[in-house]
Structures are given as structure tokens and as C-alpha cells.
Scaffold this motif. Structure first.
Motif, PDB file in Angstrom:
ATOM      1  N   ILE A 184       0.954  -1.216   0.401  1.00 54.49           N
ATOM      2  CA  ILE A 184      -0.228   0.160  -0.204  1.00 54.49           C
ATOM      3  C   ILE A 184       0.522   1.254   0.066  1.00 54.49           C
ATOM      4  N   GLY A 185       2.180   0.725   0.113  1.00 58.17           N
ATOM      5  CA  GLY A 185       3.078   2.011  -0.369  1.00 58.17           C
ATOM      6  C   GLY A 185       2.178   3.535  -1.122  1.00 58.17           C
ATOM      7  N   PRO A 186       2.631   4.690  -0.462  1.00 60.53           N
ATOM      8  CA  PRO A 186       2.287   5.738  -0.870  1.00 60.53           C
ATOM      9  C   PRO A 186       3.427   6.039  -2.180  1.00 60.53           C
ATOM     10  N   VAL A 187       2.853   6.877  -3.067  1.00 62.26           N
ATOM     11  CA  VAL A 187       3.128   7.085  -4.344  1.00 62.26           C
ATOM     12  C   VAL A 187       3.209   8.913  -4.452  1.00 62.26           C
ATOM     13  N   ASN A 188       3.117  10.030  -3.440  1.00 71.24           N
ATOM     14  CA  ASN A 188       3.211  11.041  -3.757  1.00 71.24           C
ATOM     15  C   ASN A 188       4.272  12.185  -1.944  1.00 71.24           C
ATOM     16  N   PRO A 189       4.101  13.151  -2.101  1.00 74.83           N
ATOM     17  CA  PRO A 189       4.734  14.109  -0.608  1.00 74.83           C
ATOM     18  C   PRO A 189       3.473  13.818  -0.177  1.00 74.83           C
ATOM     19  N   ALA A 190       2.148  14.197  -0.182  1.00 79.43           N
ATOM     20  CA  ALA A 190       0.912  14.320   0.340  1.00 79.43           C
ATOM     21  C   ALA A 190       0.440  13.185   1.702  1.00 79.43           C
TER      22      ALA A 190
END
Length: 328
Positions: A184-190
Motif C-alpha cells: 500500500i506504499g504511498p506514491v506522492n509527498p502528501a
């Protein structure tokens, strides 16, 4: 903060390409991450997919033989796929060598009876479907920490928030760390900052993020980042060894995860997969040696965090207004 007086790392074939008129512009200092792990160091190492005591023994022996420093060893099948005796054996073996042991928590959508995860859209993916799945993850967390585990892997935002609150309430040991799964890794800074706010102590980003993506994340968060230097096929199968120095420069503090492409999946693990699990465990350590050799040749191997270090340092968390109200 990093020591800006240290010389920049050499890039692959830098001198030869310059002689041939193919040199690249110098790296922009503004792109470098200003962050380090507590106590210094810009990178740590992780050997993933270590599914039980026997595979752990193989990893530790091979790491000693090949002189591969290991900060963390993680498991993917889940706490519920291990007996108490197996967990206790893994805790003792890693504690003896000051290596952090990270076990995955509980049920996930990709294994339950919901059919949406087997559609083209993948539905809710590995997240915990329903109250009972969250409860299973919490039970795994309590059981594992009672047996001495101090790092838990999660693949659901609600489970992360719940375990973070449990940690603050004393239901889990205060020094328990929570690691967000690559699933579920995030793909953007936010979104990266959201995971930090929810209680993540290290966050696995997808293996296909570019160096510019890492720089963007580092402009908003100092939370440790996990990145597969070689990714399993179900996470893209990329092999990024030659980018290693640049990934560290952009993404520090960074866990270098030595996965394995072109290898069958082993989750959920059982003894019917024993030979595969041991062979792939051994090869992951060898891949680590190859990556570290490249780092050394590029002059970027001197910024490793001290072995035995595991805590993330101060991080930004969301305010727990409901918790504050309860205490009044």
C-alpha cells in the motif's frame, strides 16, 4: 542533518563517459535529502521475506559469510502463520545479533473470501476487510509484542492508526515501531506525510518511484523510507542496483531492501515451500552483497547507520483530540 562537507558519490562510469564526451551534469545539491537516521547514517539494510526460524538461520549465516551488514529482517506471511515457539526462536536469534525483527500483522483482503481482490481492479487489495480483520491484526500485534517482537508490518491505514493509538495507550510497548508495507506504499509527498501522521515509523514506497519522486517526498517528511533495490515480480521486478548511490542521496534515511525478482511467491509460507524459501533467502543476502559492492565502488558506502540502530527519531503525528478529551 548530513555533513555537507563530504565529497559527492561517484556515479557509474563517470570518468569514462566524461572522457568520451558523454558526461552528465553534476548532481544538484538541492536534490539531496538533508535527513539522516538518529545517531547518524543515511542508510540501513533489510532482508525481506524471511518466513521462519530456518530461513532466518540461513540469512544470518549467509550474512556473516558474505559480510553483509543487516539492520532489519522482515517476514511477509504474518504473525498468525508462526507458532509461539517459532516467534520466540526468531526473537532470540535476532536479539543476539542486534538485528530488528519485523513481522506482518494479520488477515488481509487478498487472502479472505472477498472476490473483489481477484478482479482486474484488485478491489481493496491487501487491506483489512471489516471489523474482524482489524481485530485479527490487533491480536497479532499484541501476541507478537508479548513474545518480544518490536516491529510490526501493516498493510492498512486503519490498522496503522489503531496500532499507533494502542502504542500510545500502553497496549503495545512504547518502543514498538510500525512499518507500512510496499503493498500500500504511498506514491506522492502528501500521502507519505499522511502515513507518517497516522503513526508509521518507516514507510515502504513502490519500487518504481523516480529519484525526483524521492526528492519531493523528502521536502515534506523525514520519516525513514523503505525501498526494494530489487523488487519481487508482483511489485514490478525492477533491479536498481546501479541507482543505489543516487537513491540514497535523494531518499535518505533509506532502508535498502534486497528482494528477489524472477522468484515464485511464498506467501503464505508453509513447509511445503521449504526448499524455495531457503534458496531464495540465501540469494537475497547475495544480492545484498552485490549491491553493497557497487556502493563501495561508487564511494557511497561510508554513510551506513550503526548496526543495532532501529528507532526512527522524532516524527510528525496527527493530534489525537479524542484521546485528549478522554483524559480530561
Amino acid at each position: 542533518m548530513t555533513d555537507d562537507s563530504s565529497p559527492p558519490s561517484r556515479r557509474p562510469a563517470e570518468h569514462a563517459l566524461a572522457v568520451l564526451g558523454l558526461g552528465a551534469p553534476a548532481p544538484a545539491p538541492a536534490d539531496s535529502s538533508p535527513h539522516t537516521f538518529p545517531g547518524g547514517g543515511r542508510w540501513r539494510t533489510e532482508i525481506p521475506s524471511c518466513e521462519g526460524p530456518e530461513a532466518l538461520a540461513v540469512v544470518l549465516a549467509e550474512a556473516e559469510r558474505l559480510d553483509v551488514p543487516v539492520h532489519r529482517i522482515s517476514q511477509g506471511s504474518g504473525v498468525w502463520m508462526l507458532t509461539d515457539a517459532e516467534i520466540a526462536e526468531m526473537v532470540a536469534a535476532t536479539a543476539e545479533r542486534a538485528v530488528e525483527l519485523c513481522l506482518f500483522t494479520g488477515p488481509r483482503g487478498t487472502w479472505d473470501i472477498g472476490g473483489s481482490v481477484r478482479t482486474d481492479s484488485r478491489g481493496a487489495g491487501p487491506r483489512a476487510r471489516g471489523h474482524d480483520a482489524v481485530a485479527g491484526c490487533v491480536e497479532d500485534a499484541v501476541r507478537a509484542t508479548e513474545l518480544g517482537v518490536r516491529c510490526l508490518l501493516v498493510a492498512d491505514e486503519g490498522v496503522l492508526w489503531t496500532l499507533h493509538r494502542a502504542r500510545l495507550k500502553g497496549l503495545l510497548p512504547a518502543d514498538t515501531t510500525l512499518k507500512v508495507s510496499a503493498l500500500i506504499g504511498p506514491v506522492n509527498p502528501a500521502s507519505y506525510a499522511v502515513y507518517e501522521g497516522l503513526g508509521a515509523d518507516s514507510i515502504n514506497v513502490p519500487s518504481d518511484l523516480t529519484p525526483d519522486h524521492l526528492t519531493g517526498i523528502r521536502r515534506v517528511s523525514a520519516a525513514p523510507m523503505d525501498l526494494y533495490i530489487e523488487a519481487p515480480d508482483d511489485l514490478g521486478g525492477s533491479v536498481r542496483m546501479y541507482e543505489l548511490a543516487e537513491l540514497i542521496r535523494r531518499g535518505a534515511p533509506l532502508y535498502l531492501k534486497f528482494g528477489l525478482s524472477r522468484a515464485p511467491g511464498i506467501y503464505p509460507y508453509g513447509h511445503h515451500l521449504r526448499t524455495l524459501a531457503l534458496d531464495t533467502a540465501r540469494e537475497r543476502v547475495r544480492r545484498g552483497r552485490l549491491a553493497l559492492d557497487l556502493l563501495a565502488r561508487h564511494g557511497a558506502d561510508g554513510a551506513m547507520a550503526p548496526l543495532g540502530s532501529r528507532l526512527p527519531g522524532p516524527l510528525n503525528r496527527f493530534d489525537l483530540d479524542d484521546e485528549k478529551n478522554e483524559d480530561r
